[in-house]
Design an enzyme around this catalytic site. Structure first.
Site, PDB file in Angstrom:
ATOM      1  N   VAL A  55       0.849  -1.180   0.000  1.00  0.00           N
ATOM      2  CA  VAL A  55       0.000   0.000   0.000  1.00  0.00           C
ATOM      3  C   VAL A  55       0.885   1.230   0.000  1.00  0.00           C
ATOM      4  O   VAL A  55       1.997   1.204   0.510  1.00  0.00           O
ATOM      5  CB  VAL A  55      -0.968   0.054   1.216  1.00  0.00           C
ATOM      6  CG1 VAL A  55      -2.062  -0.979   1.091  1.00  0.00           C
ATOM      7  CG2 VAL A  55      -0.236  -0.092   2.522  1.00  0.00           C
ATOM      8  N   SER A  56       0.367   2.317  -0.595  1.00  0.00           N
ATOM      9  CA  SER A  56       1.138   3.551  -0.696  1.00  0.00           C
ATOM     10  C   SER A  56       0.935   4.455   0.502  1.00  0.00           C
ATOM     11  O   SER A  56       1.819   5.194   0.891  1.00  0.00           O
ATOM     12  CB  SER A  56       0.724   4.329  -1.949  1.00  0.00           C
ATOM     13  OG  SER A  56       0.754   3.498  -3.072  1.00  0.00           O
ATOM     14  N   THR A  57      -0.265   4.422   1.064  1.00  0.00           N
ATOM     15  CA  THR A  57      -0.575   5.321   2.173  1.00  0.00           C
ATOM     16  C   THR A  57      -1.232   4.556   3.301  1.00  0.00           C
ATOM     17  O   THR A  57      -1.717   3.449   3.118  1.00  0.00           O
ATOM     18  CB  THR A  57      -1.551   6.437   1.722  1.00  0.00           C
ATOM     19  OG1 THR A  57      -2.786   5.818   1.341  1.00  0.00           O
ATOM     20  CG2 THR A  57      -1.000   7.238   0.565  1.00  0.00           C
TER      21      THR A  57
END
Length: 196
Positions: A8-10
């Site tokens: 996941v990026s965030t």
């Protein structure tokens, strides 16, 4: 052995749904990463996964864009896995790379087109975010997380010092004051460093 890779990026993105999908596919081990696809930060879990896999294993990823930063990166990772005799499958994109087998021209085209679209979409998001940031700055808006109220932080630290006699945990203090646990721990660490 089936091995999963999730990224996941965030913080707000849903990691659990990726993990559930990978578990449903029978992954015995899942490597989990929390880093943006465009970040220059090292993806330690990707590296660990690449070192962990052995010939005959299958790596399973929910989507192409969860594995790679760019189409070049994507092809490099898939090639490295293939060279080790490891197959790879992207669940939602419905693409399988069997170890030692080359994709037919149509599959190869589809794979690269999907990878290019993922990169294009990511580039658009970065561009829009940058534009939004510039507009907000021009309007004098504050960017980033809202700072903590110093009075609340002071109150949280006071409660932390009295926690044993009052029977409070850090979670209790966080709920009472509204100051996140991470901030409380950070301030305690900072205070102990200042005292040295």
């Amino acid at each position: 052995m089936k091995i999963g890779y999730a990224r996941v990026s965030t913080v707000s993105q849903d990691l659990e749904s990726q993990k559930e999908l990978l578990q449903a596919e029978g992954c015995e081990k899942i490597f989990v990463e929390k880093v943006t696809g465009t970040s220059t930060a090292p993806r330690t879990q990707l590296k660990a996964m690449l070192e962990h896999v052995r010939e005959g294993d299958q790596v399973i990823v929910t989507k192409i864009d969860r594995l790679a930063r760019s189409i070049i990166d994507l092809n490099k990772i898939v090639q490295e896995l293939n060279d080790k005799g490891v197959s790879i499958r992207f669940i939602k994109d419905n693409i399988n790379f069997e170890a030692g087998e080359n994709l037919n021209p149509t599959q190869n085209l589809l794979f690269n087109v999907l990878g290019s679209f993922a990169q294009f979409e990511r580039d658009l998001i970065v561009e829009r975010t940058s534009e939004g940031r510039e507009i907000a700055k021009a309007q004098g808006k504050h960017l980033g997380r809202k700072g903590q109220d110093p009075k609340k932080v002071k109150e949280a630290l006071k409660l932390y010092d009295e926690r044993k006699e009052k029977g409070l945990s850090v979670t209790d203090i966080s709920k009472l004051t509204g100051v996140p646990r991470s901030t409380i721990y950070h301030e305690i660490k900072k205070r102990s460093t200042d005292e040295q």
